[in-house]
Motif scaffolding. Structure first.
Motif, PDB file in Angstrom:
ATOM      1  N   VAL A 215      81.071 -36.749  35.157  1.00 24.45           N
ATOM      2  CA  VAL A 215      80.220 -36.015  36.097  1.00 24.45           C
ATOM      3  C   VAL A 215      79.485 -34.913  35.343  1.00 24.45           C
ATOM      4  N   VAL A 216      78.185 -34.790  35.579  1.00 26.47           N
ATOM      5  CA  VAL A 216      77.397 -33.704  34.997  1.00 26.47           C
ATOM      6  C   VAL A 216      77.661 -32.439  35.798  1.00 26.47           C
ATOM      7  N   VAL A 217      78.107 -31.377  35.129  1.00 23.81           N
ATOM      8  CA  VAL A 217      78.375 -30.104  35.789  1.00 23.81           C
ATOM      9  C   VAL A 217      77.309 -29.101  35.362  1.00 23.81           C
ATOM     10  N   TYR A 238      82.138 -22.678  30.041  1.00 17.90           N
ATOM     11  CA  TYR A 238      83.089 -23.702  29.610  1.00 17.90           C
ATOM     12  C   TYR A 238      82.367 -24.808  28.847  1.00 17.90           C
ATOM     13  N   LYS A 239      83.035 -25.314  27.817  1.00 19.32           N
ATOM     14  CA  LYS A 239      82.460 -26.390  27.019  1.00 19.32           C
ATOM     15  C   LYS A 239      82.191 -27.613  27.888  1.00 19.32           C
ATOM     16  N   GLY A 240      81.003 -28.170  27.713  1.00 14.84           N
ATOM     17  CA  GLY A 240      80.616 -29.351  28.473  1.00 14.84           C
ATOM     18  C   GLY A 240      79.803 -29.054  29.706  1.00 14.84           C
ATOM     19  N   VAL A 241      79.819 -27.797  30.181  1.00 19.33           N
ATOM     20  CA  VAL A 241      79.024 -27.404  31.340  1.00 19.33           C
ATOM     21  C   VAL A 241      77.609 -27.066  30.882  1.00 19.33           C
ATOM     22  N   GLY A 264      72.537 -23.180  27.992  1.00 18.74           N
ATOM     23  CA  GLY A 264      72.024 -24.479  27.565  1.00 18.74           C
ATOM     24  C   GLY A 264      70.519 -24.556  27.663  1.00 18.74           C
ATOM     25  N   VAL A 265      69.980 -24.244  28.813  1.00 19.56           N
ATOM     26  CA  VAL A 265      68.537 -24.217  29.039  1.00 19.56           C
ATOM     27  C   VAL A 265      68.248 -23.139  30.076  1.00 19.56           C
ATOM     28  N   ALA A 266      66.970 -22.859  30.247  1.00 25.61           N
ATOM     29  CA  ALA A 266      66.522 -21.994  31.338  1.00 25.61           C
ATOM     30  C   ALA A 266      65.645 -22.823  32.268  1.00 25.61           C
ATOM     31  N   ALA A 267      65.446 -22.323  33.474  1.00 21.42           N
ATOM     32  CA  ALA A 267      64.601 -22.999  34.459  1.00 21.42           C
ATOM     33  C   ALA A 267      64.013 -21.941  35.379  1.00 21.42           C
ATOM     34  N   PRO A 268      62.931 -22.265  36.082  1.00 21.04           N
ATOM     35  CA  PRO A 268      62.328 -21.274  36.983  1.00 21.04           C
ATOM     36  C   PRO A 268      63.355 -20.644  37.914  1.00 21.04           C
ATOM     37  N   VAL A 313      73.185 -37.073  29.368  1.00 21.62           N
ATOM     38  CA  VAL A 313      72.247 -36.493  30.337  1.00 21.62           C
ATOM     39  C   VAL A 313      71.971 -35.040  29.973  1.00 21.62           C
ATOM     40  N   VAL A 314      73.023 -34.304  29.655  1.00 27.78           N
ATOM     41  CA  VAL A 314      72.876 -32.902  29.264  1.00 27.78           C
ATOM     42  C   VAL A 314      72.038 -32.790  27.989  1.00 27.78           C
ATOM     43  N   ALA A 315      72.336 -33.613  26.994  1.00 27.07           N
ATOM     44  CA  ALA A 315      71.596 -33.574  25.729  1.00 27.07           C
ATOM     45  C   ALA A 315      70.124 -33.916  25.942  1.00 27.07           C
ATOM     46  N   GLN A 316      69.825 -34.843  26.841  1.00 25.86           N
ATOM     47  CA  GLN A 316      68.439 -35.214  27.120  1.00 25.86           C
ATOM     48  C   GLN A 316      67.664 -34.037  27.701  1.00 25.86           C
ATOM     49  N   ILE A 317      68.274 -33.313  28.610  1.00 28.22           N
ATOM     50  CA  ILE A 317      67.622 -32.149  29.215  1.00 28.22           C
ATOM     51  C   ILE A 317      67.382 -31.074  28.170  1.00 28.22           C
TER      52      ILE A 317
END
Length: 415
Positions: A215-217, A238-241, A264-268, A313-317
């Motif tokens: 599951v993507v968290v 936490y690692k993986g989130v 990991g990333v930022a968003a609006p 999925v996380v790496a793609q984003i």
């Protein structure tokens, strides 16, 4: 039921001062049973229900929606909608944009008890969870230009917090496990605690349970970042989130967004339009509303590539984000999420981010110091450039004027 602006303000005050001003300290309080209170990462004054906002919000204007949705709007090739759990204050289904977007039967209310009669997962007295859900999965409306990032995905509502700030890390952990067992492919958590938790805490084990079940968290980073100092928040750290910070209209860190190496990333996350209880939309700000923007993108990827693992999925984003540097930045992580790139530059899955050689393709990185409210880094640069230009013009004028004076004086000396 109409929740007035004053009533909404009183309710969010009971949650935390951070809901009223993103720059305020978000210090969690101890909760019964040794658990820790969680903080919702939004601000939130609004009248419920509200009038529809007709225009297209800026956070959607930055995306080519036709390109984003050319393969899917949240359903896989077999027509099954991706299920996204929203662990929050409940998700209202009276709002027409969410009526068909919520799986009520799979939802749960973790706050029911002797002193808190059952309200159900679709009762949202704060409006926070309804806004979060709308950013992910709101259906189109002829009355508004607002729509969710993945408007054919389905929300699993898990009511874990309320207008009294009842939610704890323990109930959050229970919510995560129930989301996994209900078939969630993506979980959105727009709340956090800054209090250090013991290793193998209930919350950490629950996050591990979700990751082990592919599951993507996605979790918000928190709004206590006005000082620009790094500070881990949980479960985001936490690692993986996939921890999400908030960006502004210039693709720079919003002044309140928490910084840290775990981003990991930022968003609006400023001037964010979304659905509210009873109908219509309101505007809010906070990392609470940046996280579901990313969760919506994750839902689209899971619909298009159901065989991709959660870490892919996380790496793609992260790989397709608009970067400020070729490395990871502690303010915006790998950059500001680019939904269209994430869904089009996807010929094969990636297991981790790779950094290209040469200059990055985005704006200059934010300064590590706190940004003043009311002026972004780009605005500051424009202002300083204007001062410099004005000073140069004044100097040229002074030199030119002096030359004219000297010329006229020399003319008067001629015989």
């Amino acid at each position: 039921m109409r929740l007035t602006r004053r009533a909404a303000l009183a309710a969010t005050t009971a949650l935390t001062a951070a809901l009223l001003a993103p720059a305020a300290a978000a210090t969690p309080a101890s909760a019964p049973g040794g658990s820790t209170a969680t903080v919702l990462n939004g601000s939130g004054e609004c009248d419920y229900p509200a009038k529809p906002i007709k225009g297209t919000p800026w956070a959607l204007q930055r995306v080519l929606l036709d390109q984003l949705w050319q393969d899917t709007k949240g359903r896989d090739a077999d027509g099954r909608p991706v299920r996204v759990a929203v662990i929050d204050t409940g998700v209202d289904v009276k709002n027409p944009q969410l009526t068909g977007a919520v799986d009520v039967k799979s939802g749960t209310d973790l706050l029911s008890g002797p002193k808190d009669p059952a309200r159900g997962p679709t009762v949202d007295l704060v409006g926070h969870g309804t806004k979060v859900a709308g950013i992910i999965a709101a259906r189109p409306s002829p009355a508004s230009g607002f729509v969710g990032i993945a408007p054919e995905s389905v929300i699993i509502p898990i009511r874990q917090n309320d207008e009294k700030g009842t939610g704890t890390t323990r109930t959050l952990a229970v919510g995560i496990k129930q989301a996994v067992d209900a078939g969630a492919r993506v979980i959105n958590i727009s709340q956090d605690t800054t209090m250090p938790l013991n290793p193998d805490s209930d919350l950490e084990l629950a996050v591990g349970y979700a990751l082990d079940h592919d599951v993507v968290v996605v979790a918000s980073a928190g709004n206590d970042g006005a000082d620009g100092l790094p500070k881990p928040t949980y479960p985001a750290a936490y690692k993986g989130v996939l921890a999400v910070g908030a960006s502004d209209r210039n693709n720079e860190r919003a002044p309140f967004s928490q910084s840290g190496d775990f981003i990991g990333v930022a968003a609006p996350g400023v001037d964010m339009v979304s659905t509210v209880p009873g109908g219509g939309q309101c505007v809010d700000r906070g990392t609470s509303f940046a996280a579901p923007y990313v969760a919506g993108v994750a839902a689209l990827i899971r619909a298009k590539h159901p065989d991709w693992k959660q870490h892919q999925v996380v790496a793609q984003i992260e790989q397709t984000a608009e970067r400020v540097t070729n490395g990871r930045d502690r303010h915006v992580g790998w950059g500001v999420v680019d939904p269209a790139r994430a869904l089009t530059e996807d010929d094969h899955p990636v297991d981790h981010v790779t950094t290209p050689q040469g200059p990055a393709h985005a704006v200059a990185a934010p300064q590590p110091v706190a940004l003043p409210f009311g002026e972004s880094e780009r605005e500051r640069q424009v202002r300083l450039a204007t001062y410099a230009l004005g000073g140069t013009a004044a100097l040229v004028a002074m030199i030119t004027g002096s030359a004219v004076v000297v010329r006229d004086r020399n003319r008067r000396r001629l015989p």
